[in-house]
Scaffold this active site. Structure first.
Site, PDB file in Angstrom:
ATOM      1  N   HIS A  78      -1.719  -1.963  13.771  1.00 24.32           N
ATOM      2  CA  HIS A  78      -3.061  -2.531  13.891  1.00 24.32           C
ATOM      3  C   HIS A  78      -3.095  -3.410  15.132  1.00 24.32           C
ATOM      4  O   HIS A  78      -2.119  -4.113  15.435  1.00 24.32           O
ATOM      5  CB  HIS A  78      -3.418  -3.385  12.673  1.00 24.32           C
ATOM      6  N   SER A  86      -8.197   2.279   8.852  1.00 26.73           N
ATOM      7  CA  SER A  86      -8.352   1.778  10.215  1.00 26.73           C
ATOM      8  C   SER A  86      -8.856   2.912  11.096  1.00 26.73           C
ATOM      9  O   SER A  86      -8.453   4.069  10.934  1.00 26.73           O
ATOM     10  CB  SER A  86      -7.027   1.232  10.758  1.00 26.73           C
ATOM     11  N   CYS A 117       2.696   6.848  10.573  1.00 25.19           N
ATOM     12  CA  CYS A 117       2.578   7.358   9.199  1.00 25.19           C
ATOM     13  C   CYS A 117       3.769   8.231   8.803  1.00 25.19           C
ATOM     14  O   CYS A 117       3.675   9.057   7.893  1.00 25.19           O
ATOM     15  CB  CYS A 117       1.262   8.107   9.009  1.00 25.19           C
ATOM     16  N   ARG A 155       0.844  -1.198   0.000  1.00 25.13           N
ATOM     17  CA  ARG A 155       0.000   0.000   0.000  1.00 25.13           C
ATOM     18  C   ARG A 155       0.875   1.243   0.000  1.00 25.13           C
ATOM     19  O   ARG A 155       2.083   1.190   0.223  1.00 25.13           O
ATOM     20  CB  ARG A 155      -0.913   0.020   1.231  1.00 25.13           C
ATOM     21  N   GLY A 156       0.230   2.395  -0.192  1.00 23.43           N
ATOM     22  CA  GLY A 156       0.927   3.647  -0.014  1.00 23.43           C
ATOM     23  C   GLY A 156       1.106   3.953   1.462  1.00 23.43           C
ATOM     24  O   GLY A 156       0.534   3.298   2.330  1.00 23.43           O
ATOM     25  N   ALA A 183      -6.383   5.995  10.115  1.00 21.09           N
ATOM     26  CA  ALA A 183      -5.333   5.959   9.094  1.00 21.09           C
ATOM     27  C   ALA A 183      -5.904   5.430   7.789  1.00 21.09           C
ATOM     28  O   ALA A 183      -6.913   4.713   7.776  1.00 21.09           O
ATOM     29  CB  ALA A 183      -4.172   5.086   9.565  1.00 21.09           C
TER      30      ALA A 183
END
Length: 251
Positions: free
Chosen positions: A103, A183, A199, A96-97, A168
Site C-alpha cells: 500500500h 485496494s 499476492c 486478513r486472507g 487487490a
C-alpha cells in the site's frame, strides 16, 4: 492541510411489494468515512476494535483511506514473498486472507465493515460484489478488466499489460462481520511491488491507472468506487453528495 473524517449515509429504501407479491428487502444503511492519509497500523487497530465491539445494532461502515508506504502480509502469508528484506518499507503482519501486498500514496484503500448476517451475504457473494464494483469503476474510465479464477483481485483484460494486477482484495470474517477490503492503484510509485511476489505470485506485473494512460483524479475514482460498492451491496443505484476532498499525494 488536515482533513477531518466526513460521513455520508446511503438512504435505505422502504419495504415494498414485488410484482409477485413477495416483500423487497430494504437497503441496509452504510456510513462512509473518509479518513484521509493514515498509518496502516492505525487503520488496522481501528477496524479490529470496531469489529470486536460491534453489536447487532451497530451500523455498517465503509472506510476510505490512503496509506504511507507499507507491506502487509496475510495470516497464512509466506514471508519469503518479501524479496528484499532491507527495502526500507515496513512490513505489518495482519489477519486478513491472502499473501503479501503493498500500500502506498496514490492508491485507494477501502475497508468494508459489514454485518454479513444482517445483509444475508455469503462471503463468496461479497467478494463477487466487490470485484464487480472495481470492474465497473474501471469501465467508467474506459478500462476493461477481469477476474481470475482462484486469484482474488482485478486484472487488466487486454493490451500490452494484459494480465497485470490493478486491484487487490483481502477480507477477514469474524462473528459474521467483515473487515479489511480492497485496494485500487490510481497513480503511484510501483517500484515497491518489484520487491515482493504480489499476492504470492512470482513475476506478477502490477500496474496503476496511470500506467494504462488514464490521468484520473484520486478523489474522483474513490467516489466512483464507493458509489459502485454501495450500489452493488444494496442491489440498486446509490448516490451521495461528495464530501470534501481528501489530502493525499501521488509522489
Amino acid at each position: 492541510m488536515s482533513v477531518s473524517p466526513v460521513s455520508i449515509v446511503s438512504t435505505p429504501v422502504a419495504v415494498s411489494e414485488s410484482p409477485a407479491g413477495s416483500p423487497v428487502q430494504p437497503a441496509v444503511p452504510v456510513t462512509v468515512r473518509w479518513r484521509g492519509s493514515e498509518a496502516y497500523q492505525t487503520s488496522f487497530d481501528a477496524m479490529r476494535a470496531f469489529t470486536d465491539t460491534r453489536t447487532a445494532d451497530t451500523g455498517d461502515e465503509i472506510w476510505v483511506v490512503e496509506h504511507p508506504p507499507v507491506y502487509t502480509l496475510g495470516q497464512a502469508g509466506d514471508p519469503a514473498h518479501l524479496l528484499v528484506a532491507d527495502s526500507g518499507v515496513p512490513l505489518v503482519k495482519v489477519d486478513r486472507g491472502g499473501q503479501i501486498t503493498y500500500h502506498g500514496p496514490g492508491q485507494i484503500v477501502v475497508y468494508l465493515l459489514l454485518d454479513l448476517r444482517r445483509r444475508k451475504l455469503m462471503v463468496r457473494t461479497l467478494v463477487t460484489k466487490i470485484e464487480e464494483a472495481v470492474i465497473e469503476t474501471l469501465a467508467a474510465y474506459n478500462l476493461a478488466s477481469v477476474r481470475k479464477a482462484g486469484a482474488p483481485g482485478i486484472y487488466v483484460a487486454s493490451g500490452v499489460h494484459e494480465g497485470a494486477k490493478i486491484a487487490a482484495l483481502g477480507l477477514k470474517i469474524r462473528n459474521g462481520c467483515s473487515y479489511h477490503g480492497l485496494s485500487l492503484n490510481v497513480k503511484m510509485d510501483l517500484r515497491p511491488f518489484l520487491a515482493i511476489n504480489p499476492c504470492g505470485y512470482a513475476g506478477l506485473e502490477t500496474v496503476d491507472m496511470a500506467s494504462l494512460e488514464v490521468a484520473a483524479d484520486w478523489n474522483d475514482v474513490a467516489h466512483t468506487l464507493v458509489g459502485r460498492l454501495i450500489a452493488n451491496l444494496d442491489g440498486e443505484s446509490a448516490a451521495a453528495d461528495k464530501p470534501q476532498a481528501l489530502e493525499h499525494s501521488n509522489d
